[in-house]
Design an enzyme around this catalytic site. Sequence first.
Site, PDB file in Angstrom:
ATOM      1  CD  GLU A  81     -29.838   3.241   7.782  1.00  0.00           C
ATOM      2  OE1 GLU A  81     -31.148   2.786   8.209  1.00  0.00           O
ATOM      3  OE2 GLU A  81     -29.038   2.174   7.681  1.00  0.00           O
ATOM      4  CG  HIS A 118     -25.723   6.486  10.610  1.00  0.00           C
ATOM      5  ND1 HIS A 118     -25.448   5.642  11.487  1.00  0.00           N
ATOM      6  CD2 HIS A 118     -25.672   5.722   9.247  1.00  0.00           C
ATOM      7  CE1 HIS A 118     -25.189   4.469  11.006  1.00  0.00           C
ATOM      8  NE2 HIS A 118     -25.266   4.636   9.597  1.00  0.00           N
ATOM      9  CG  HIS A 168     -20.827   2.880   8.746  1.00  0.00           C
ATOM     10  ND1 HIS A 168     -21.392   2.190   7.793  1.00  0.00           N
ATOM     11  CD2 HIS A 168     -22.097   3.103   9.259  1.00  0.00           C
ATOM     12  CE1 HIS A 168     -22.384   2.174   7.430  1.00  0.00           C
ATOM     13  NE2 HIS A 168     -23.242   2.711   8.226  1.00  0.00           N
ATOM     14  CE1 TYR A 172     -12.386  13.767  31.651  1.00  0.00           C
ATOM     15  CE2 TYR A 172     -14.423  15.032  31.540  1.00  0.00           C
ATOM     16  CZ  TYR A 172     -13.195  14.780  31.415  1.00  0.00           C
ATOM     17  OH  TYR A 172     -12.567  15.928  30.659  1.00  0.00           O
ATOM     18  CG  HIS A 220     -25.312  -0.291  10.944  1.00  0.00           C
ATOM     19  ND1 HIS A 220     -26.628  -0.180  10.372  1.00  0.00           N
ATOM     20  CD2 HIS A 220     -24.817   0.933  10.337  1.00  0.00           C
ATOM     21  CE1 HIS A 220     -26.637   0.979   9.584  1.00  0.00           C
ATOM     22  NE2 HIS A 220     -25.861   1.400   9.482  1.00  0.00           N
ATOM     23  CE1 TYR A 244     -17.000  19.478  29.216  1.00  0.00           C
ATOM     24  CE2 TYR A 244     -16.942  17.978  27.613  1.00  0.00           C
ATOM     25  CZ  TYR A 244     -16.234  18.641  28.680  1.00  0.00           C
ATOM     26  OH  TYR A 244     -14.996  18.358  28.881  1.00  0.00           O
TER      27      TYR A 244
HETATM   28 ZN   LIG Z   1     -24.976   3.021   8.304  1.00  0.00          ZN
END
Ligand SMILES: [Zn+2]
Length: 228
Positions: free
Chosen positions: A74, A93, A95, A114, A156, A211
């Site tokens: 990726e 990233h 899953h 919120y 994904h 935050y």
């Molecule tokens: Zn992935």
Amino acid sequence: MNEDTLALRRQMVDICRRMNSSGINQGTAGNLSVRDGSGFLITPSSLPYDIMQPEDLVEMDFDGTYVGRRPSSEWRFHRDILRERTDINVVLHCHSVYATTLACHHKTIPSFHYMTGVAGGTTIRCARYATFGTQELSDNALEALQERKACLLGQHGQISLGENLEAALWLAIEVETLSRIYVQALTLGEPPVLPDDEMTRVIEQMRRMSYGLAPDAEGVADVARRRT
Ligand SMILES: [Zn+2]
């Protein structure tokens, strides 16, 4: 390898292991990148985080060339997001199960709670599906991330961004928690959403509190004051 780069690599390994221990990552599905000098460091392809060492992290340039192991499949969206989004330094990233559950239904997370505001807007969008590793997936992710620090990826997973590694991990866990609450809330029907003017207030307050970076809210008006 200079001291700063080595420290950054060690911190990346630590964050990767915490992706596993927090439950947001399974196997070698996730990947992580951080801006470093004129390029970035990215996790290698197919190497479990529990055996990954600082020297296994791959040094990449924005032209797609790299030094060391083969980068995550990726790498395109990591490269493109880091190049386009100069407001952040980290792309994470994974899953994670509940975020991916929503992504499987191409659901955008609305402001039903919120905390949707943590990604910087009234929604957390879901990017259109494209094959993993492709330029099309990268383009779709960038589109869904406009004015946001997180998005879902259709059928994904999720992407979370941060100014630093800790902030990106924090946000990814928040997106997963929020997704879990949304999936639960949906069992009673589609929940109502907070009005835009309230979400504007929430997002402004989160921005002032930095935050996720300074959760103790120092310097924010209307919070508890330390007795002197
Ligand atoms: Zn992935």
